[in-house]
Design an enzyme around this catalytic site. Structure first.
Site, PDB file in Angstrom:
ATOM      1  N   GLU A  64       3.331  71.697  51.432  1.00 23.70           N
ATOM      2  CA  GLU A  64       4.225  72.797  51.775  1.00 23.70           C
ATOM      3  C   GLU A  64       5.479  72.844  50.908  1.00 23.70           C
ATOM      4  OE1 GLU A  64       3.397  75.003  53.875  1.00 23.70           O
ATOM      5  OE2 GLU A  64       1.941  74.112  55.238  1.00 23.70           O
ATOM      6  N   ASP A  82       6.399  86.810  52.422  1.00 21.25           N
ATOM      7  CA  ASP A  82       5.081  86.900  53.064  1.00 21.25           C
ATOM      8  C   ASP A  82       5.088  87.816  54.284  1.00 21.25           C
ATOM      9  OD1 ASP A  82       6.570  85.371  54.796  1.00 21.25           O
ATOM     10  OD2 ASP A  82       5.078  83.768  55.017  1.00 21.25           O
ATOM     11  N   THR A  87      11.687  81.758  56.281  1.00 24.94           N
ATOM     12  CA  THR A  87      10.904  80.564  56.586  1.00 24.94           C
ATOM     13  C   THR A  87      11.835  79.375  56.392  1.00 24.94           C
ATOM     14  OG1 THR A  87       8.796  81.539  55.913  1.00 24.94           O
ATOM     15  CG2 THR A  87       8.966  79.140  55.837  1.00 24.94           C
TER      16      THR A  87
END
Length: 279
Positions: A64, A82, A87
């Site tokens: 990640e 996205d 995030t």
């Protein structure tokens, strides 16, 4: 970068926040006639053993965040484009999928008046969207400030465990899987979430069950994990953001081919072509 789930539209995003606790439920009769797999599973530490859990955190971080230093990710925050807003954090909490809201609410409950508490109304408003309204321009800066607080770090740990890690380990155990299989489940639910859509964790598992049975149902553990990883790769390829499957192909399958079902060190793998090692 953390890619939290695989829903491809805004309407699909809430599936990440469905009640993942059901993963821990053991179907009636699931352990009948599987004394050997159950004994094998109990003989070695599961993924929730502290040393194994640390390995799991580092493995996920390599995929990640391109780093084994998962604790450095408490302060991570960006919009990766996205469609899920910001995030952030050690597991990719997202402003558009509700788990960031839950995290910040927990932080406010434990430490009222903290630097992120004032963003709770905005986080409620942007839930289900990619909007930054009410968050910009200072939310990223304040997130990084909060990340220096051990209270907020513990909140991130606890939400990671409640929503992702504990349910994955519980379901893995109920399927008779050892540490590697439990990790395969954890990595899948981190990326795909769990809901009713075809690429959620539960749907990936159901797809695997069409061609193999887990040990708790009398099946071979290696054969089942190969089927699960096949289903996982299929799910990843349904979304461009997840189309690089190296975290399966050159990580999890490497361990599986070596028969390392207990996820014992040393571990050597690659993600996105980058080599990693845990001694």
């Amino acid at each position: 970068m953390v890619h939290p789930d695989s829903e491809t539209t805004a309407s699909a995003r809430p599936s990440r926040r469905t009640v993942v606790a059901v993963l821990g439920a053991v179907a009636s009769g699931a352990l009948l006639g599987v004394q050997r797999p159950a004994a094998a599973s109990a003989a070695a530490p599961g993924l929730d053993d502290p040393a194994k859990k640390e390995i799991a955190m580092r493995l996920v971080s390599s995929a990640e965040n391109s780093s084994l230093d998962w604790k450095a990710q408490y302060k991570y925050i960006e919009d990766i484009g996205d469609g899920r807003g910001y995030t952030a954090g050690i597991i990719g909490f997202c402003s558009g999928t509700g788990d960031m809201l839950d995290l910040v609410q927990l932080y406010a409950d434990r430490k009222p008046g903290n630097v992120l508490a004032r963003y709770l109304p905005a986080l409620r408003d942007v839930d289900g969207t990619d909007s930054h309204q009410g968050l910009d321009p200072n939310f990223p800066k304040d997130w990084r400030k909060a990340a220096q607080d051990t209270v907020f770090q513990q909140c991130q740990n606890d939400e990671r465990d409640r929503v992702y890690f504990d349910p994955a380990v519980s379901r893995g155990r109920s399927d008779g899987l050892r540490a590697l299989g439990q990790f395969c489940y954890y990595d899948a639910i981190v990326m795909h979430g769990d809901g009713g859509d075809p690429t959620s964790f539960s749907s990936i598992r159901k797809r695997a069950l069409r061609s193999a049975r887990p040990p708790a149902q009398g099946g071979d553990e290696t054969a089942y994990l190969n089927a699960f990883l096949d289903a996982r790769v299929w799910a990843m390829k349904q979304e461009e953001a997840h189309s690089d499957t190296s975290r399966v192909d050159t990580e999890q399958r490497v361990f599986l081919r070596k028969g390392n079902l207990d996820l014992n060190t040393p571990l050597d793998w690659k993600v996105y072509g980058d080599p990693y090692h845990i001694g």
